[in-house]
Enzyme design. Structure first.
Site, PDB file in Angstrom:
ATOM      1  N   ALA A   1       1.398  -1.599  -0.019  1.00 30.55           N
ATOM      2  CA  ALA A   1      -0.331  -0.094  -0.713  1.00 30.55           C
ATOM      3  C   ALA A   1       0.814   1.146   0.229  1.00 30.55           C
ATOM      4  O   ALA A   1       0.130   2.496  -0.454  1.00 30.55           O
ATOM      5  CB  ALA A   1      -1.066   0.271   0.840  1.00 30.55           C
ATOM      6  N   SER A   2       2.223   1.271   0.603  1.00 30.22           N
ATOM      7  CA  SER A   2       2.953   2.163   0.898  1.00 30.22           C
ATOM      8  C   SER A   2       4.306   2.119  -0.663  1.00 30.22           C
ATOM      9  O   SER A   2       4.279   3.850  -1.091  1.00 30.22           O
ATOM     10  CB  SER A   2       3.445   2.780   1.840  1.00 30.22           C
ATOM     11  OG  SER A   2       4.176   1.327   2.936  1.00 30.22           O
TER      12      SER A   2
ATOM     13  N   GLN B   1       3.048   5.057  10.428  1.00 27.11           N
ATOM     14  CA  GLN B   1       2.946   5.518   8.934  1.00 27.11           C
ATOM     15  C   GLN B   1       2.742   6.698   8.681  1.00 27.11           C
ATOM     16  O   GLN B   1       3.351   7.712   8.024  1.00 27.11           O
ATOM     17  CB  GLN B   1       3.064   4.720   7.392  1.00 27.11           C
ATOM     18  CG  GLN B   1       3.791   3.587   7.901  1.00 27.11           C
ATOM     19  CD  GLN B   1       3.090   2.185   6.557  1.00 27.11           C
ATOM     20  OE1 GLN B   1       1.888   2.585   6.482  1.00 27.11           O
ATOM     21  NE2 GLN B   1       3.552   1.252   6.426  1.00 27.11           N
TER      22      GLN B   1
ATOM     23  N   ASP C   1      -0.099 -10.124  -0.837  1.00 32.92           N
ATOM     24  CA  ASP C   1       1.245 -10.734  -0.161  1.00 32.92           C
ATOM     25  C   ASP C   1       1.273 -11.310   1.371  1.00 32.92           C
ATOM     26  O   ASP C   1       2.474 -11.835   1.808  1.00 32.92           O
ATOM     27  CB  ASP C   1       1.852  -8.882   0.132  1.00 32.92           C
ATOM     28  CG  ASP C   1       1.000  -7.604   0.619  1.00 32.92           C
ATOM     29  OD1 ASP C   1      -0.749  -8.331   1.257  1.00 32.92           O
ATOM     30  OD2 ASP C   1       0.642  -6.604   1.017  1.00 32.92           O
ATOM     31  N   THR C   2      -0.231 -11.346   2.285  1.00 30.81           N
ATOM     32  CA  THR C   2      -0.154 -11.808   2.854  1.00 30.81           C
ATOM     33  C   THR C   2      -0.035 -13.063   2.470  1.00 30.81           C
ATOM     34  O   THR C   2       0.792 -14.135   3.692  1.00 30.81           O
ATOM     35  CB  THR C   2      -1.168 -11.672   4.015  1.00 30.81           C
ATOM     36  OG1 THR C   2      -0.989 -10.354   4.348  1.00 30.81           O
ATOM     37  CG2 THR C   2      -1.399 -11.984   5.136  1.00 30.81           C
TER      38      THR C   2
ATOM     39  N   THR D   1       1.975  -2.579   7.123  1.00 33.13           N
ATOM     40  CA  THR D   1       1.495  -0.806   6.704  1.00 33.13           C
ATOM     41  C   THR D   1      -0.123  -2.306   7.949  1.00 33.13           C
ATOM     42  O   THR D   1      -1.107  -1.165   8.546  1.00 33.13           O
ATOM     43  CB  THR D   1       0.396  -1.435   5.366  1.00 33.13           C
ATOM     44  OG1 THR D   1       1.284  -0.472   5.070  1.00 33.13           O
ATOM     45  CG2 THR D   1      -1.082   0.161   5.502  1.00 33.13           C
TER      46      THR D   1
ATOM     47  N   GLY E   1       6.412  -0.099  -3.662  1.00 37.77           N
ATOM     48  CA  GLY E   1       6.043  -1.397  -4.349  1.00 37.77           C
ATOM     49  C   GLY E   1       8.057  -1.562  -4.924  1.00 37.77           C
ATOM     50  O   GLY E   1       8.660  -0.709  -5.015  1.00 37.77           O
ATOM     51  N   ARG E   2       8.401  -3.148  -5.042  1.00 39.44           N
ATOM     52  CA  ARG E   2      10.160  -3.220  -6.118  1.00 39.44           C
ATOM     53  C   ARG E   2       9.826  -4.739  -6.369  1.00 39.44           C
ATOM     54  O   ARG E   2       8.533  -5.084  -6.432  1.00 39.44           O
ATOM     55  CB  ARG E   2      10.550  -3.520  -3.926  1.00 39.44           C
ATOM     56  CG  ARG E   2       9.665  -4.609  -3.702  1.00 39.44           C
ATOM     57  CD  ARG E   2       9.733  -4.500  -2.400  1.00 39.44           C
ATOM     58  NE  ARG E   2       9.342  -5.301  -2.316  1.00 39.44           N
ATOM     59  CZ  ARG E   2      10.206  -6.005  -0.546  1.00 39.44           C
ATOM     60  NH1 ARG E   2      11.419  -5.728  -0.604  1.00 39.44           N
ATOM     61  NH2 ARG E   2       9.714  -6.536  -0.044  1.00 39.44           N
TER      62      ARG E   2
END
Length: 485
Positions: free
Chosen positions: A11-12, A303, A235-236, A258, A14-15
């Site tokens: 949510a904050s 955050q 992602d989890t 997050t 990406g890579r």
């Protein structure tokens, strides 16, 4: 030596992360990182998926420039948000962000049509106001009727890369629309939303190959020849595969980022009345597993505090400031909806403390300490619930993801729960993504072998519990604060 690339989008940020197997250990290298956030327009919050895709392409170009001519590629993102496509494959609407306020009150309205008990018995998914079920319930009906395809965000990004439509199961399960018995979209729920099954694509399990990246993309942007492997796109789900758990020990996990997702890996769902009342969910995992977990408001709060300060301190500096403050002076119920997306996180924390006659945190260290203490206590409640529901004790708690780097929070958690905490790897999501690719390519045999490889490559840091003198009094105060949730 085979190349694997994980595209991991949160949510904050990406890579793109490259992985290779070298002397029986995994070696990771970050190729590209980019920021991600939702933007407000016309009173609503939307994701910029065009920006996300452009950054994905930029990262793959960097991979090619680094000499990666061929690779396997997997992609994961957050859950619950969806994309509507027309018959030409074009988006009908920008992609709503789950923190958008349009679903306020939606669960109550939906459950006037079907009870919470009925929905949970069908799906085993916890009630959260931003679940896809409720998002679709409040979506413009005429636009839903027009939609030729409904897919989750990572499904859509795979579609842009491959041209193939699908609904990957770990993310599809978070819609609160899959039936645990039939392992399909529930027809009765679709009917209440006035949707058709053919608006969704085939349900795909992790580990399948979608074939090669679209040739026109590879040629236009000079990209590597990528075989697209379907990984756990939530992602989890990827993070849980990346937990370096040992067989024979009773373990639980927190995927800490997050959000904090606390739970256990099961081989069958647990959708009992008690599980529903505790608001535990049964999200589908890779290889027939289930993620029996609870969503906890995680590092989103810190955050937001950092963002409001103009990023004046790093996260590690905030942890250092918090460590210097007295513990448990100010506490907040992390899962209260008021902290989901307030105008100001700092102001909301201070207002809550004022309303409950606690010391009002003023300094950055005091605010950070309030958040970390409250998270540790929230973990205590959730872990105690988990043990009660599973009817067994947990020996070790694995904290993986970015939050595993926060040693103050890890030690606090060990102290409060009175159990060993193993922290790391921080890259568990990328590692789980890559592990499924490696199993698919037969370079790794199965989940057990993948976890052994991860543990061998990235040794966790161990935190043993320390005594808290006034813990009973703290827990009594805490119980009163969270009794309304």
């Amino acid at each position: 030596m085979k190349n694997y690339i994980a595209i991991d989008i949160g949510a904050s940020s990406g890579r793109l992360v490259q992985a290779q197997l070298y002397e029986k250990r995994l070696v990771l290298k970050e190729i590209h990182r980019f920021s991600n956030s939702f933007n407000q327009r016309n009173g609503h919050d939307y994701w910029d998926v065009d920006h996300i895709f452009a950054e994905m392409i930029k990262g793959l170009q960097k991979a090619k420039q680094l000499g990666i001519d061929a690779c396997r590629l997997g992609l994961d993102t957050w859950a619950v948000d969806y994309v509507l496509l027309d018959r030409e494959g074009q988006r009908l609407e920008e992609v709503y962000a789950y923190r958008d306020k349009r679903t306020e009150g939606a669960p109550e309205k939906f459950h006037a049509k079907m009870s919470r008990e009925q929905v949970y018995a069908k799906t085993g998914i916890q009630e959260l106001p931003f679940n896809t079920l409720y998002q679709l319930f409040v979506h413009d009906q005429s636009q839903l009727c027009e939609a030729d395809a409904i897919m989750m965000v990572p499904d859509y990004l795979y579609y842009l890369l491959s041209g193939r439509r699908m609904n990957e199961v770990t993310n599809a399960s978070t819609t609160q629309m899959l039936n645990l018995s039939t392992r399909e979209f529930d027809e009765e729920l679709l009917g209440l939303l006035q949707l058709r099954r053919d608006q969704f694509s085939e349900l795909i399990e992790p580990g399948q190959s979608l074939g090669m990246i679209r040739p026109e993309l590879a040629q236009k942007y000079d990209l590597p020849q990528c075989e697209l492997v379907v990984v756990p796109t939530h992602d989890t789900a990827s993070a849980v595969i990346g937990v370096p758990a040992q067989e024979g020990r009773s373990w639980a996990y927190i995927s800490s980022g997050t959000w904090s997702l606390l739970g256990a890996e099961l081989d069958r769902p647990l959708n009992s009345k008690a599980a529903m009342e505790a608001n535990y969910t049964n999200e589908w995992g890779a290889y027939g597993t289930y993620r029996f977990l609870k969503n906890i408001m995680g590092l989103w709060m810190i955050q937001e505090v950092r963002r409001e300060s103009g990023n004046a301190c790093s996260f590690s500096q905030l942890a250092e400031l918090a460590a210097a403050e007295l513990p448990f002076r100010s506490l907040i119920p992390c899962n209260d909806p008021r902290f989901l997306n307030p105008e100001s996180m700092v102001a909301e924390i201070q207002l809550y403390c004022k309303e409950t006659s606690q010391q009002i945190p003023q300094k950055m260290g005091e605010i950070a300490r309030c958040i970390f203490d409250s998270l540790a206590l929230t973990y205590f409640d959730a872990l105690r619930e988990l043990e009660r529901l599973l009817k067994r004790s947990i020996d070790v708690l694995h904290i993986v993801g970015g939050g595993s780097n926060n040693e103050l929070l890890c030690q606090l958690t060990a102290n409060v729960i009175g159990k060993t905490v193993q922290a790391g790897p921080s890259e568990s999501t990328a590692l789980g993504n890559i592990a499924v690719q490696m199993i698919s390519s037969q370079e790794v045999k199965d989940i057990k072998a993948a976890r052994e490889l991860i543990a061998r490559s990235f040794s966790p840091k161990v935190f043993e519990p320390r005594t808290i003198d006034n813990l009973e009094q703290v827990l009594q105060r805490w119980g009163k604060l969270v009794s309304h949730l």
